[in-house]
Design an enzyme around this catalytic site. Structure first.
Site, short mmCIF file in Angstrom:
data_model
loop_
_atom_site.label_atom_id
_atom_site.label_comp_id
_atom_site.label_asym_id
_atom_site.label_seq_id
_atom_site.Cartn_x
_atom_site.Cartn_y
_atom_site.Cartn_z
CB SER A 49 -7.78 -5.92 3.94
OG SER A 49 -6.98 -6.92 3.40
CG ASP A 168 -5.29 -4.02 1.42
OD1 ASP A 168 -6.29 -3.66 2.06
OD2 ASP A 168 -4.56 -4.95 1.77
#
Length: 427
Positions: A49, A168
């Site tokens: 991320s 993600d």
């Protein structure tokens, strides 16, 4: 430390952090100022991320001003929106993509191959993948977009990378290779990683999820909330300063600094060795660092009244990035009367803003629309087939159930009234 003597014998790993990504910037800045060998000699730098964004900034050697202004710019932009992350103007993926297109060098794929590791989660089965090879510059950008794409928060259709849809990376591997002893792990959450805020809570319970160990505490709860709901710019800047202090504590505990900086911040007297003996210099690190026997205090941002003495460059960059527009109209919009007027006019302005920004996104989406619509059609067909198969299996099970149940041990036998003429109470 012996484990950092041979170049390429250690890795760096940055966890997912959302809007707390400035914590990683503070850690990186501390390494650049006080232990640049840890960045230059690392074999590979991993990230999930927003941690991947910090990792690629190290590979690309981006300036401190850019890193601070990039993240704090998004925070300040959210402060100006009346509805925050729910405002139609909030488009994190578009903002990140634009920043990457403008800032990454043309040869970033060459610099990043075999040195950068980006953690991603495959949408179809939730399996984690770490990409380390990149053929083009666009592949680096697309991999970064995939690893920061939080489903339904950033959009509905996941981005594509090499023919697959990914989301993600923190949802499947929050901290890549955190179990490796040769990996220096960094996280803004209280836990057991190498560089993280030291908790003062007496709670010893931990939550092991997404390849990360997090302490169960109210502070971690609010930090997790701040990852998705942006704090104000001053709080975000303090997270960056705390990252610098925590990285400095890590360096001092491993004897990689030349003097007890943290101790001098909280006390005017020189520190005493933890075992009560005097330091003779035999236990110093390879770089002439502080003895490993020294006690290292936990220093918070509030304990440092003048952070500029500790890192003038970082403090100057944060102050510059936190500076707000000083025009009369901007000051009025930030004032209480201005914000009250904004909320009062919201029923009139919000429909037009919604049409404008949604239309702008639609125009930008037109080149990718055929592929996304085709993928969405396939997902809906697979979902319908799965529902049909499960419903059919359930109905077949109900139809195939026997009419009478087998006798249970100790149960009375059933009586056929057609063959027994006695009343039921006599049978």
């Amino acid at each position: 430390m012996r484990c950092y003597e041979d170049e390429g014998s250690w890795n760096l790993s940055f966890s997912g952090a959302g809007f707390l990504g400035l914590y990683h910037v503070g850690v990186t800045r501390c390494f650049r100022e006080r232990a640049p060998r840890l960045l230059q000699g690392a074999r590979r730098i991993y990230g999930s991320s927003s941690g991947a964004l910090n990792a690629v900034s190290i590979i690309a050697d981006q300036s401190l001003d850019f890193c601070c202004s990039n993240l704090l710019g998004m925070v300040k932009h959210l402060e100006q929106l009346s509805l925050g992350i729910f405002h139609p103007a909030f488009a994190p993926i578009e903002h990140i993509r634009q920043q990457l297109q403008e800032s990454l060098p043309p040869n970033i794929h060459i610099l990043a191959s075999q040195r950068l590791g980006i953690s991603m989660t495959r949408w179809s089965d939730g399996r984690n993948f770490i990409v380390t090879n990149f053929a083009t510059r666009n592949e680096v950008i697309q991999a970064l977009i995939c690893t920061v794409y939080f489903p339904f928060y950033c959009g509905i259709i996941p981005p594509e990378f090499r023919g697959e849809r990914y989301i993600d990376g923190a949802l499947s591997n929050h901290l890549p290779f955190s179990d490796s002893p040769s990996t220096i792990t960094v996280s803004p959450f209280h836990g057991t990683v190498d560089i993280c805020p030291q908790s003062t809570s007496a709670n010893i319970h931990e939550l092991n999820a997404f390849n990360a160990s997090l302490q169960i505490s109210t502070k971690n709860f609010f930090l997790g909330f701040s990852c998705l709901i942006s704090p104000n710019s001053e709080v975000a800047a303090d997270n960056c300063r705390q990252g610098y202090l925590d990285a400095l504590r890590f360096l001092e505990r491993r004897g990689l600094t030349k003097e007890p900086v943290l101790w001098m911040l909280v006390s005017k007297e020189p520190p005493a060795p933890a075992d009560g003996s005097q330091d003779t210099g035999h236990n110093r690190g390879q770089e002439g660092g502080l003895s490993l026997n020294w006690t290292v205090p936990n220093v918070l941002v509030k304990d440092v009244p003048n952070f500029e003495q500790l890192s003038p460059e970082l403090e100057a960059a944060l102050q510059k990035a936190c500076t707000r527009d000083a025009s009369t109209w901007a000051r009025f919009c930030r004032s209480r009367p201005g914000r009250a007027l904004t909320y009062l006019l919201l029923p009139c302005t919000l429909p037009f803003e919604y049409i404008y920004f949604r239309g702008k996104r639609l125009v930008a989406w037109l080149p990718d629309m055929p592929a996304d619509v085709w993928w969405m059609q396939g997902v809906l067909q697979s979902l319908a087939a799965e529902i049909y198969t499960r419903s059919k299996d359930q109905l077949l099970r109900l139809v195939s159930l026997p009419v009478t149940s087998p006798l249970q041990p100790g149960a009375a036998p059933l009586v056929d009234l057609a063959k027994d003429p006695r009343p039921p109470h006599q049978a």
